[in-house]
Design a protein around this motif. Structure first.
Motif, PDB file in Angstrom:
ATOM      1  N   ASN A  30      13.908   9.038  10.633  1.00  0.00           N
ATOM      2  CA  ASN A  30      12.764  10.420   9.394  1.00  0.00           C
ATOM      3  C   ASN A  30      12.050  10.916  10.679  1.00  0.00           C
ATOM      4  N   GLN A  31      10.760  10.458  11.548  1.00  0.00           N
ATOM      5  CA  GLN A  31      10.216  11.876  12.258  1.00  0.00           C
ATOM      6  C   GLN A  31      11.075  12.711  12.669  1.00  0.00           C
ATOM      7  N   THR A  32      12.450  12.152  12.822  1.00  0.00           N
ATOM      8  CA  THR A  32      13.151  13.511  13.801  1.00  0.00           C
ATOM      9  C   THR A  32      13.329  13.965  12.539  1.00  0.00           C
ATOM     10  N   ILE A  33      14.286  13.576  11.170  1.00  0.00           N
ATOM     11  CA  ILE A  33      13.779  14.625  10.321  1.00  0.00           C
ATOM     12  C   ILE A  33      13.345  15.611   9.790  1.00  0.00           C
ATOM     13  N   ALA A  34      11.859  14.779   9.919  1.00  0.00           N
ATOM     14  CA  ALA A  34      10.598  16.014   9.450  1.00  0.00           C
ATOM     15  C   ALA A  34      10.541  17.341  10.284  1.00  0.00           C
ATOM     16  N   ASN A  35      10.400  16.354  11.476  1.00  0.00           N
ATOM     17  CA  ASN A  35      10.405  17.490  12.756  1.00  0.00           C
ATOM     18  C   ASN A  35      11.101  18.676  12.656  1.00  0.00           C
ATOM     19  N   ILE A  36      12.859  18.555  12.248  1.00  0.00           N
ATOM     20  CA  ILE A  36      13.058  19.886  11.897  1.00  0.00           C
ATOM     21  C   ILE A  36      13.256  20.336  10.640  1.00  0.00           C
ATOM     22  N   CYS A  37      12.777  19.247   9.725  1.00  0.00           N
ATOM     23  CA  CYS A  37      12.033  20.343   8.179  1.00  0.00           C
ATOM     24  C   CYS A  37      11.520  21.472   8.968  1.00  0.00           C
ATOM     25  N   ARG A  38      10.146  20.518   9.653  1.00  0.00           N
ATOM     26  CA  ARG A  38       9.053  21.502  10.353  1.00  0.00           C
ATOM     27  C   ARG A  38       9.972  22.738  11.141  1.00  0.00           C
ATOM     28  N   ASP A  39      10.198  22.364  12.104  1.00  0.00           N
ATOM     29  CA  ASP A  39      11.337  23.243  12.873  1.00  0.00           C
ATOM     30  C   ASP A  39      12.538  25.065  12.161  1.00  0.00           C
ATOM     31  N   THR A  40      12.718  24.239  10.592  1.00  0.00           N
ATOM     32  CA  THR A  40      13.668  25.208   9.928  1.00  0.00           C
ATOM     33  C   THR A  40      12.950  25.897   8.813  1.00  0.00           C
ATOM     34  N   ALA A  41      11.865  25.513   8.678  1.00  0.00           N
ATOM     35  CA  ALA A  41      10.543  25.628   7.352  1.00  0.00           C
ATOM     36  C   ALA A  41      11.046  24.724   5.944  1.00  0.00           C
ATOM     37  N   SER A  42      11.682  23.163   6.210  1.00  0.00           N
ATOM     38  CA  SER A  42      12.745  23.485   4.962  1.00  0.00           C
ATOM     39  C   SER A  42      11.465  22.036   4.556  1.00  0.00           C
ATOM     40  N   CYS A  43      11.638  21.235   3.685  1.00  0.00           N
ATOM     41  CA  CYS A  43      10.208  20.258   2.739  1.00  0.00           C
ATOM     42  C   CYS A  43      11.239  19.102   3.217  1.00  0.00           C
ATOM     43  N   TYR A  44      10.151  18.339   3.768  1.00  0.00           N
ATOM     44  CA  TYR A  44      11.080  17.286   3.487  1.00  0.00           C
ATOM     45  C   TYR A  44      10.239  15.773   2.913  1.00  0.00           C
ATOM     46  N   VAL A  45      11.392  15.055   2.614  1.00  0.00           N
ATOM     47  CA  VAL A  45      11.379  14.186   1.370  1.00  0.00           C
ATOM     48  C   VAL A  45      10.907  13.498   1.839  1.00  0.00           C
ATOM     49  N   ASP A  46       9.736  12.459   1.775  1.00  0.00           N
ATOM     50  CA  ASP A  46       9.604  10.941   2.003  1.00  0.00           C
ATOM     51  C   ASP A  46      10.232   9.972   0.678  1.00  0.00           C
ATOM     52  N   VAL A  47      10.994   9.488   1.457  1.00  0.00           N
ATOM     53  CA  VAL A  47      10.972   8.884  -0.065  1.00  0.00           C
ATOM     54  C   VAL A  47      11.056   7.237   0.779  1.00  0.00           C
ATOM     55  N   TYR A  48      11.283   7.244   2.365  1.00  0.00           N
ATOM     56  CA  TYR A  48      11.261   6.067   2.816  1.00  0.00           C
ATOM     57  C   TYR A  48       9.968   5.259   2.207  1.00  0.00           C
ATOM     58  N   ASN A  49       8.549   6.341   3.048  1.00  0.00           N
ATOM     59  CA  ASN A  49       7.343   5.187   2.346  1.00  0.00           C
ATOM     60  C   ASN A  49       7.324   4.967   0.574  1.00  0.00           C
ATOM     61  N   ARG A  50       7.614   5.959   0.061  1.00  0.00           N
ATOM     62  CA  ARG A  50       7.697   5.338  -1.411  1.00  0.00           C
ATOM     63  C   ARG A  50       8.233   4.944  -1.881  1.00  0.00           C
ATOM     64  N   PHE A  51       9.731   3.810  -1.334  1.00  0.00           N
ATOM     65  CA  PHE A  51      10.414   2.817  -1.525  1.00  0.00           C
ATOM     66  C   PHE A  51       9.805   1.951  -0.956  1.00  0.00           C
ATOM     67  N   ARG A  52       9.004   1.731  -0.045  1.00  0.00           N
ATOM     68  CA  ARG A  52       8.616   0.590   0.957  1.00  0.00           C
ATOM     69  C   ARG A  52       7.581  -0.160   0.226  1.00  0.00           C
ATOM     70  N   GLN A  53       6.470   1.170  -0.471  1.00  0.00           N
ATOM     71  CA  GLN A  53       5.455   0.519  -1.410  1.00  0.00           C
ATOM     72  C   GLN A  53       5.865  -0.143  -2.577  1.00  0.00           C
ATOM     73  N   SER A  54       7.529   0.679  -3.151  1.00  0.00           N
ATOM     74  CA  SER A  54       7.462  -0.296  -4.591  1.00  0.00           C
ATOM     75  C   SER A  54       7.570  -2.148  -4.110  1.00  0.00           C
ATOM     76  N   ASP A  55       7.709  -2.218  -5.876  1.00  0.00           N
ATOM     77  CA  ASP A  55       7.677  -3.905  -6.104  1.00  0.00           C
ATOM     78  C   ASP A  55       9.067  -4.209  -6.567  1.00  0.00           C
ATOM     79  N   LEU A  56       9.784  -2.948  -7.405  1.00  0.00           N
ATOM     80  CA  LEU A  56      10.673  -3.002  -8.001  1.00  0.00           C
ATOM     81  C   LEU A  56      12.148  -3.162  -6.992  1.00  0.00           C
ATOM     82  N   GLU A  57      13.081  -4.152  -8.046  1.00  0.00           N
ATOM     83  CA  GLU A  57      14.709  -4.629  -7.252  1.00  0.00           C
ATOM     84  C   GLU A  57      15.350  -2.618  -7.294  1.00  0.00           C
ATOM     85  N   LEU A  58      15.320  -2.034  -6.038  1.00  0.00           N
ATOM     86  CA  LEU A  58      15.916  -0.675  -5.671  1.00  0.00           C
ATOM     87  C   LEU A  58      16.950  -0.426  -4.720  1.00  0.00           C
ATOM     88  N   PHE A  59      17.748  -1.947  -4.764  1.00  0.00           N
ATOM     89  CA  PHE A  59      19.054  -1.636  -4.422  1.00  0.00           C
ATOM     90  C   PHE A  59      20.021  -2.564  -4.580  1.00  0.00           C
TER      91      PHE A  59
END
Length: 182
Positions: free
Chosen positions: A123-152
């Motif tokens: 995900n850090q590499t994906i974020a770097n790709i976004c920075r290098d290409t002027a696109s927006c990185y959507v961080d769902v990883y941390n959002r999902f890790r913070q949830s107590d819900l059954e997500l999968f």
């Protein structure tokens, strides 16, 4: 008396490309202020998506917003070298849709044999790709890790209704930020 111009009631278009995680949800219902073109294909890899982009562009020649969610199947197939193809995808989309805002979704915290550090690094590499290409990185990883819900689902990869709801809310927040600052 002055003439008034007709109001434009056309909804902006939103191109979504990726794997079963994109395909498995009714994005049009969740994002009603957009006309959603859902090109999610179950089992799709980054190499296959890169190859398919010209066909998708024929079916969706213009768009204001793009979401790329790809890489899960590559990772599950033991091909962690998919990131170069992901960068090519983002660059291709930027050239094909020069006025569109492109968002790239990070990988989710899959419940599979890959360790947390590996996913964080990818995900850090994906974020770097976004920075290098002027696109927006959507961080769902941390959002999902913070949830107590059954997500999968039981397979640890596909999302439950709660998982899709959290993802959709997260995307809506990013979209609001992008559209407000555009």
């Amino acid at each position: 008396m002055s003439a008034s111009s007709p109001t434009n009631t056309t909804k902006p278009s939103f191109l979504m490309v990726g794997d079963s995680l994109i395909a498995g949800f009714n994005w049009q219902n969740r994002l009603p202020s957009f006309t959603v073109a859902n090109f999610g294909i179950p089992g799709l890899t980054t190499a296959e998506l890169l190859f398919s982009l010209p066909q998708f562009q024929q079916r969706c020649p213009a768009t204001e917003l793009i979401l790329v969610m790809i890489g899960t199947n590559d990772l599950l197939m033991g091909k962690p070298d998919f990131l170069e193809d992901l960068k090519k995808i983002v660059i291709w989309l930027s050239g094909a849709y020069p006025t569109a805002e492109t968002m790239v979704n990070g990988l989710m915290p899959l419940q599979c044999p890959h360790d947390r550090e590996e996913l964080v690094g990818i995900n850090q590499t994906i974020a770097n790709i976004c920075r290098d290409t002027a696109s927006c990185y959507v961080d769902v990883y941390n959002r999902f890790r913070q949830s107590d819900l059954e997500l999968f689902e039981a397979d640890g990869v596909h999302l439950t209704a709660s998982g899709y709801e959290l993802w959709a809310r997260t995307l809506s927040e990013y979209i609001a930020f992008i559209m407000e600052n555009d």
